[in-house]
Design a protein around this motif. Sequence first.
Motif, PDB file in Angstrom:
ATOM      1  N   LEU A  46      71.660 131.046 -23.152  1.00  0.00           N
ATOM      2  CA  LEU A  46      71.663 130.998 -21.686  1.00  0.00           C
ATOM      3  C   LEU A  46      72.959 130.364 -21.197  1.00  0.00           C
ATOM      4  O   LEU A  46      73.366 129.314 -21.700  1.00  0.00           O
ATOM      5  N   VAL A  47      73.595 130.993 -20.209  1.00  0.00           N
ATOM      6  CA  VAL A  47      74.824 130.471 -19.614  1.00  0.00           C
ATOM      7  C   VAL A  47      74.677 130.443 -18.099  1.00  0.00           C
ATOM      8  O   VAL A  47      74.313 131.463 -17.483  1.00  0.00           O
ATOM      9  N   VAL A  48      74.933 129.308 -17.477  1.00  0.00           N
ATOM     10  CA  VAL A  48      74.935 129.203 -16.019  1.00  0.00           C
ATOM     11  C   VAL A  48      76.208 129.874 -15.498  1.00  0.00           C
ATOM     12  O   VAL A  48      77.303 129.583 -15.961  1.00  0.00           O
ATOM     13  N   THR A  49      76.042 130.779 -14.546  1.00  0.00           N
ATOM     14  CA  THR A  49      77.195 131.506 -14.003  1.00  0.00           C
ATOM     15  C   THR A  49      77.556 131.063 -12.591  1.00  0.00           C
ATOM     16  O   THR A  49      78.628 131.402 -12.092  1.00  0.00           O
ATOM     17  N   HIS A  50      76.653 130.337 -11.948  1.00  0.00           N
ATOM     18  CA  HIS A  50      76.927 129.834 -10.601  1.00  0.00           C
ATOM     19  C   HIS A  50      76.072 128.601 -10.349  1.00  0.00           C
ATOM     20  O   HIS A  50      74.903 128.574 -10.715  1.00  0.00           O
ATOM     21  N   GLY A  51      76.674 127.582  -9.722  1.00  0.00           N
ATOM     22  CA  GLY A  51      75.926 126.382  -9.402  1.00  0.00           C
ATOM     23  C   GLY A  51      75.756 125.451 -10.583  1.00  0.00           C
ATOM     24  O   GLY A  51      76.443 125.568 -11.600  1.00  0.00           O
ATOM     25  N   LYS A  52      74.806 124.535 -10.436  1.00  0.00           N
ATOM     26  CA  LYS A  52      74.492 123.572 -11.490  1.00  0.00           C
ATOM     27  C   LYS A  52      72.984 123.581 -11.723  1.00  0.00           C
ATOM     28  O   LYS A  52      72.203 123.747 -10.789  1.00  0.00           O
ATOM     29  N   SER A  67      79.524 128.115 -16.223  1.00  0.00           N
ATOM     30  CA  SER A  67      80.245 128.462 -17.457  1.00  0.00           C
ATOM     31  C   SER A  67      79.862 127.574 -18.636  1.00  0.00           C
ATOM     32  O   SER A  67      80.559 127.565 -19.648  1.00  0.00           O
ATOM     33  N   GLU A  68      78.762 126.845 -18.527  1.00  0.00           N
ATOM     34  CA  GLU A  68      78.214 126.089 -19.654  1.00  0.00           C
ATOM     35  C   GLU A  68      76.874 126.697 -20.052  1.00  0.00           C
ATOM     36  O   GLU A  68      76.150 127.241 -19.219  1.00  0.00           O
ATOM     37  N   GLY A  69      76.551 126.591 -21.342  1.00  0.00           N
ATOM     38  CA  GLY A  69      75.324 127.221 -21.807  1.00  0.00           C
ATOM     39  C   GLY A  69      74.637 126.456 -22.912  1.00  0.00           C
ATOM     40  O   GLY A  69      75.161 125.473 -23.442  1.00  0.00           O
ATOM     41  N   ILE A  70      73.432 126.916 -23.278  1.00  0.00           N
ATOM     42  CA  ILE A  70      72.637 126.300 -24.333  1.00  0.00           C
ATOM     43  C   ILE A  70      71.954 127.382 -25.155  1.00  0.00           C
ATOM     44  O   ILE A  70      71.857 128.537 -24.749  1.00  0.00           O
ATOM     45  N   PHE A  71      71.479 126.980 -26.326  1.00  0.00           N
ATOM     46  CA  PHE A  71      70.629 127.809 -27.175  1.00  0.00           C
ATOM     47  C   PHE A  71      69.211 127.273 -27.075  1.00  0.00           C
ATOM     48  O   PHE A  71      68.989 126.064 -27.154  1.00  0.00           O
ATOM     49  N   ILE A  72      68.235 128.170 -26.899  1.00  0.00           N
ATOM     50  CA  ILE A  72      66.826 127.776 -26.803  1.00  0.00           C
ATOM     51  C   ILE A  72      66.091 128.383 -27.990  1.00  0.00           C
ATOM     52  O   ILE A  72      66.059 129.606 -28.165  1.00  0.00           O
ATOM     53  N   ASN A  73      65.513 127.523 -28.789  1.00  0.00           N
ATOM     54  CA  ASN A  73      64.873 127.966 -30.025  1.00  0.00           C
ATOM     55  C   ASN A  73      63.543 128.663 -29.747  1.00  0.00           C
ATOM     56  O   ASN A  73      62.949 128.526 -28.666  1.00  0.00           O
ATOM     57  N   SER A  74      63.073 129.385 -30.749  1.00  0.00           N
ATOM     58  CA  SER A  74      61.775 130.044 -30.689  1.00  0.00           C
ATOM     59  C   SER A  74      60.663 129.032 -30.419  1.00  0.00           C
ATOM     60  O   SER A  74      60.649 127.939 -30.987  1.00  0.00           O
ATOM     61  N   GLN A  75      59.750 129.391 -29.520  1.00  0.00           N
ATOM     62  CA  GLN A  75      58.556 128.590 -29.189  1.00  0.00           C
ATOM     63  C   GLN A  75      58.892 127.247 -28.527  1.00  0.00           C
ATOM     64  O   GLN A  75      58.027 126.371 -28.462  1.00  0.00           O
ATOM     65  N   THR A  84      72.190 121.973  -7.332  1.00  0.00           N
ATOM     66  CA  THR A  84      73.355 122.176  -6.483  1.00  0.00           C
ATOM     67  C   THR A  84      72.970 121.926  -5.028  1.00  0.00           C
ATOM     68  O   THR A  84      71.962 122.447  -4.550  1.00  0.00           O
ATOM     69  N   GLU A  85      73.754 121.147  -4.326  1.00  0.00           N
ATOM     70  CA  GLU A  85      73.489 120.855  -2.917  1.00  0.00           C
ATOM     71  C   GLU A  85      73.628 122.131  -2.075  1.00  0.00           C
ATOM     72  O   GLU A  85      74.657 122.791  -2.100  1.00  0.00           O
ATOM     73  N   ASN A  86      72.570 122.461  -1.331  1.00  0.00           N
ATOM     74  CA  ASN A  86      72.600 123.560  -0.366  1.00  0.00           C
ATOM     75  C   ASN A  86      73.010 124.900  -0.982  1.00  0.00           C
ATOM     76  O   ASN A  86      73.622 125.730  -0.314  1.00  0.00           O
ATOM     77  N   ASP A  87      72.709 125.095  -2.223  1.00  0.00           N
ATOM     78  CA  ASP A  87      73.064 126.347  -2.882  1.00  0.00           C
ATOM     79  C   ASP A  87      72.132 126.549  -4.071  1.00  0.00           C
ATOM     80  O   ASP A  87      71.538 125.604  -4.588  1.00  0.00           O
ATOM     81  N   GLY A  88      72.014 127.792  -4.516  1.00  0.00           N
ATOM     82  CA  GLY A  88      71.178 128.075  -5.670  1.00  0.00           C
ATOM     83  C   GLY A  88      72.001 128.120  -6.938  1.00  0.00           C
ATOM     84  O   GLY A  88      73.158 127.731  -6.962  1.00  0.00           O
ATOM     85  N   PHE A  89      71.388 128.593  -7.996  1.00  0.00           N
ATOM     86  CA  PHE A  89      72.119 128.773  -9.247  1.00  0.00           C
ATOM     87  C   PHE A  89      71.725 130.104  -9.864  1.00  0.00           C
ATOM     88  O   PHE A  89      70.667 130.663  -9.559  1.00  0.00           O
TER      89      PHE A  89
END
Length: 284
Positions: A46-52, A67-75, A84-89
């Motif tokens: 998963l990589v965030v493309t906008h916001g926090k 532009s930061e991301g993580i790996f999420i393991n099975s289960q 993010t203030e006044n904005d989505g992600f």
Amino acid sequence: VTVMERKFLEEHLIRGTADLPVGIYSVDAAKEGHIPLHYHREFEFLVVTHGKAKIQLEGNAVYLNSSEGIFINSQTLHSSVNITENDGFSFIAIVFSPELIAPEYDNLYKRFIRPIIKNKFALPVVLPDEIVNIIMKTKKISDRADFGYELAIKGNILQMLSIYIANAEKHPYTKNTIQSEIVKKTLDYIHMNYPNAITLRDLASHAHISKEHLCRIFRDISDTSPIVYLNRYRTTQSAYMLRNTNKSISEISFLCGFNNGSYFDKMFMRFMKCTPSEYRRKVQ
């Protein structure tokens, strides 16, 4: 494409095809404001493309900028919320079956995939930039869908996983399996029964523990309480219906488990920062 329209919260969803069991999603989470706690048997990049965003992973909070991301393991139980203030992600997710790498009887599976699933490696939390760049390229390949794109996607996933494993420490990651299973059991009950009346006593009884014990475990894992999660999940379902049906607001309130209109308005305002009628006008 929204989270609910992709059925992204359904942990038993079959993604991709038998030949290429991969789902590649571009998700605008602004409409829901969060992704509720859930789990699935697939791996996920998963990589965030906008916001926090704040990502909750089995009780650990990870804060990601664009532009930061993580790996999420099975289960692994996980959720995300906008910070993010006044904005989505928004984010890109690549969700793929462990068997994409190799079948269970294969030596590659035994040496690398099973140890990941069983938490035999202490994997880094935040993805290196090299993997983030490959994820962005893979999404473009998926969007174009040129002849042979399936091979490119599989090759990129193999490359990302090899880079990720190379950065892992070969000692077990400690995980409270008993607590996780209790929370998963509670989530399954909520997802199946949210249109009906549900009390904390019902949830605790289903998990065969006391109300106090359930609240403590649930908060440790998800950073929220079972009832707050229930109301947030009901609100997410109602937002989906407001966007995609012509049902009245009072009918939607009832179908999503809110038997009191004023309480529905209060919960919707709490989680969506507007009233149901304002939300419907905005999305239409």
